[in-house]
Design a protein around this motif. Structure first.
Motif, PDB file in Angstrom:
ATOM      1  N   ALA A  78      27.240  -2.848  -7.233  1.00  0.00           N
ATOM      2  CA  ALA A  78      28.060  -1.671  -7.554  1.00  0.00           C
ATOM      3  C   ALA A  78      27.543  -0.444  -6.807  1.00  0.00           C
ATOM      4  CB  ALA A  78      28.072  -1.424  -9.052  1.00  0.00           C
ATOM      5  N   LEU A  79      26.217  -0.314  -6.662  1.00  0.00           N
ATOM      6  CA  LEU A  79      25.664   0.818  -5.908  1.00  0.00           C
ATOM      7  C   LEU A  79      26.061   0.746  -4.438  1.00  0.00           C
ATOM      8  CD1 LEU A  79      22.111   1.053  -7.477  1.00  0.00           C
ATOM      9  CD2 LEU A  79      24.003   2.640  -7.795  1.00  0.00           C
ATOM     10  N   TYR A  80      26.052  -0.464  -3.856  1.00  0.00           N
ATOM     11  CA  TYR A  80      26.481  -0.618  -2.462  1.00  0.00           C
ATOM     12  C   TYR A  80      27.954  -0.262  -2.305  1.00  0.00           C
ATOM     13  CZ  TYR A  80      22.107  -3.165  -1.779  1.00  0.00           C
ATOM     14  OH  TYR A  80      20.794  -3.524  -1.718  1.00  0.00           O
ATOM     15  N   GLN A  81      28.775  -0.656  -3.267  1.00  0.00           N
ATOM     16  CA  GLN A  81      30.199  -0.322  -3.195  1.00  0.00           C
ATOM     17  C   GLN A  81      30.416   1.179  -3.330  1.00  0.00           C
ATOM     18  OE1 GLN A  81      32.347  -2.703  -6.025  1.00  0.00           O
ATOM     19  NE2 GLN A  81      31.827  -4.618  -4.991  1.00  0.00           N
ATOM     20  N   MET A  82      29.584   1.854  -4.143  1.00  0.00           N
ATOM     21  CA  MET A  82      29.682   3.314  -4.243  1.00  0.00           C
ATOM     22  C   MET A  82      29.332   3.974  -2.925  1.00  0.00           C
ATOM     23  SD  MET A  82      28.092   4.228  -7.926  1.00  0.00           S
ATOM     24  CE  MET A  82      28.433   3.190  -9.310  1.00  0.00           C
ATOM     25  N   ASP A  83      28.335   3.446  -2.220  1.00  0.00           N
ATOM     26  CA  ASP A  83      27.979   3.981  -0.903  1.00  0.00           C
ATOM     27  C   ASP A  83      29.107   3.770   0.093  1.00  0.00           C
ATOM     28  OD1 ASP A  83      25.542   4.861  -1.768  1.00  0.00           O
ATOM     29  OD2 ASP A  83      24.433   3.105  -1.046  1.00  0.00           O
ATOM     30  N   GLU A  84      29.777   2.624   0.024  1.00  0.00           N
ATOM     31  CA  GLU A  84      30.897   2.359   0.932  1.00  0.00           C
ATOM     32  C   GLU A  84      32.074   3.289   0.660  1.00  0.00           C
ATOM     33  OE1 GLU A  84      31.973  -1.725   0.615  1.00  0.00           O
ATOM     34  OE2 GLU A  84      30.109  -2.437   1.537  1.00  0.00           O
ATOM     35  N   LYS A  85      32.358   3.540  -0.614  1.00  0.00           N
ATOM     36  CA  LYS A  85      33.496   4.404  -0.960  1.00  0.00           C
ATOM     37  C   LYS A  85      33.176   5.877  -0.757  1.00  0.00           C
ATOM     38  CE  LYS A  85      35.822   0.987  -2.868  1.00  0.00           C
ATOM     39  NZ  LYS A  85      37.054   0.421  -2.880  1.00  0.00           N
ATOM     40  N   GLY A  86      31.899   6.258  -0.825  1.00  0.00           N
ATOM     41  CA  GLY A  86      31.538   7.644  -0.580  1.00  0.00           C
ATOM     42  C   GLY A  86      30.850   8.318  -1.747  1.00  0.00           C
ATOM     43  N   SER A  87      31.332   8.096  -2.958  1.00  0.00           N
ATOM     44  CA  SER A  87      30.727   8.735  -4.124  1.00  0.00           C
ATOM     45  C   SER A  87      31.099   7.944  -5.383  1.00  0.00           C
ATOM     46  CB  SER A  87      31.188  10.183  -4.259  1.00  0.00           C
ATOM     47  OG  SER A  87      32.547  10.234  -4.617  1.00  0.00           O
ATOM     48  N   PHE A  88      30.511   8.351  -6.482  1.00  0.00           N
ATOM     49  CA  PHE A  88      30.810   7.723  -7.769  1.00  0.00           C
ATOM     50  C   PHE A  88      32.279   7.907  -8.142  1.00  0.00           C
ATOM     51  CE2 PHE A  88      31.174   8.314 -12.395  1.00  0.00           C
ATOM     52  CZ  PHE A  88      30.812   7.044 -12.809  1.00  0.00           C
ATOM     53  N   ASP A  89      32.790   9.134  -7.952  1.00  0.00           N
ATOM     54  CA  ASP A  89      34.191   9.412  -8.296  1.00  0.00           C
ATOM     55  C   ASP A  89      35.154   8.583  -7.451  1.00  0.00           C
ATOM     56  OD1 ASP A  89      33.458  11.242 -10.228  1.00  0.00           O
ATOM     57  OD2 ASP A  89      33.511  12.933  -8.839  1.00  0.00           O
ATOM     58  N   ASP A  90      34.869   8.474  -6.147  1.00  0.00           N
ATOM     59  CA  ASP A  90      35.737   7.667  -5.278  1.00  0.00           C
ATOM     60  C   ASP A  90      35.681   6.190  -5.657  1.00  0.00           C
ATOM     61  OD1 ASP A  90      36.565   9.887  -3.875  1.00  0.00           O
ATOM     62  OD2 ASP A  90      35.002   9.690  -2.355  1.00  0.00           O
ATOM     63  N   TYR A  91      34.513   5.713  -6.046  1.00  0.00           N
ATOM     64  CA  TYR A  91      34.390   4.304  -6.458  1.00  0.00           C
ATOM     65  C   TYR A  91      35.246   4.038  -7.694  1.00  0.00           C
ATOM     66  CZ  TYR A  91      32.347   0.126  -8.560  1.00  0.00           C
ATOM     67  OH  TYR A  91      32.163  -1.092  -9.151  1.00  0.00           O
ATOM     68  N   ILE A  92      35.189   4.922  -8.672  1.00  0.00           N
ATOM     69  CA  ILE A  92      35.968   4.722  -9.896  1.00  0.00           C
ATOM     70  C   ILE A  92      37.468   4.839  -9.609  1.00  0.00           C
ATOM     71  CG2 ILE A  92      36.474   5.706 -12.180  1.00  0.00           C
ATOM     72  CD1 ILE A  92      33.858   4.214 -12.140  1.00  0.00           C
ATOM     73  N   MET A  93      37.856   5.810  -8.792  1.00  0.00           N
ATOM     74  CA  MET A  93      39.279   6.052  -8.553  1.00  0.00           C
ATOM     75  C   MET A  93      39.911   5.026  -7.608  1.00  0.00           C
ATOM     76  SD  MET A  93      40.105   8.575 -10.425  1.00  0.00           S
ATOM     77  CE  MET A  93      41.625   9.212  -9.814  1.00  0.00           C
ATOM     78  N   ARG A  94      39.183   4.567  -6.597  1.00  0.00           N
ATOM     79  CA  ARG A  94      39.784   3.737  -5.551  1.00  0.00           C
ATOM     80  C   ARG A  94      39.562   2.243  -5.716  1.00  0.00           C
ATOM     81  NH1 ARG A  94      37.443   6.519  -0.404  1.00  0.00           N
ATOM     82  NH2 ARG A  94      37.555   4.356   0.225  1.00  0.00           N
TER      83      ARG A  94
END
Length: 122
Positions: A78-94
């Protein structure tokens, strides 16, 4: 670890962000002799092993929620996916719901959408 395809998410993953990982149960049939040899051959023994993902407790700053989320359990995936999306908010939203697989993540997403529609309440 094996992927979650076709299995319901575990209860532990509902209040955390596991990403693609979840609890797995691996089965292995051990045919070694343990006891007396029977007329039909050796008795079979099943060995079940439960694997658990690595978990970290992290604090996340969220601009969309206008707060800090303390001690949220996350996996390295999940941390790697947050880095790919850009931020915590982008990970949750996208991240789509079938990949997020978390009740807490879905509630945070709904609250973020509500704050976007009603900025005066923020």
């Amino acid at each position: 670890p094996q992927k979650y395809v076709g299995r319901p998410p575990s209860a532990a993953s509902q209040m955390a962000l596991f990403g693609d990982e979840d609890h797995n149960v691996l089965a292995k049939i051990n045919s070694k002799h343990w006891g007396w040899k029977t007329k039909w051959g050796y008795p079979l023994r099943h060995i079940f092993k439960r694997t658990e993902p690595s978990l970290f407790k992290k604090d996340f700053e969220s601009q969309n929620l206008n707060t800090t989320i303390y001690n949220l359990r996350v996996t390295p995936n999940a941390l790697y996916q947050m880095d790919e999306k850009g931020s915590f908010d982008d990970y949750i939203m996208r991240t789509p719901p079938e990949d997020l697989r978390s009740n807490a993540g879905e509630k945070m997403r709904d609250l973020m959408w509500w704050y976007m529609e009603n900025p005066e309440c923020k």
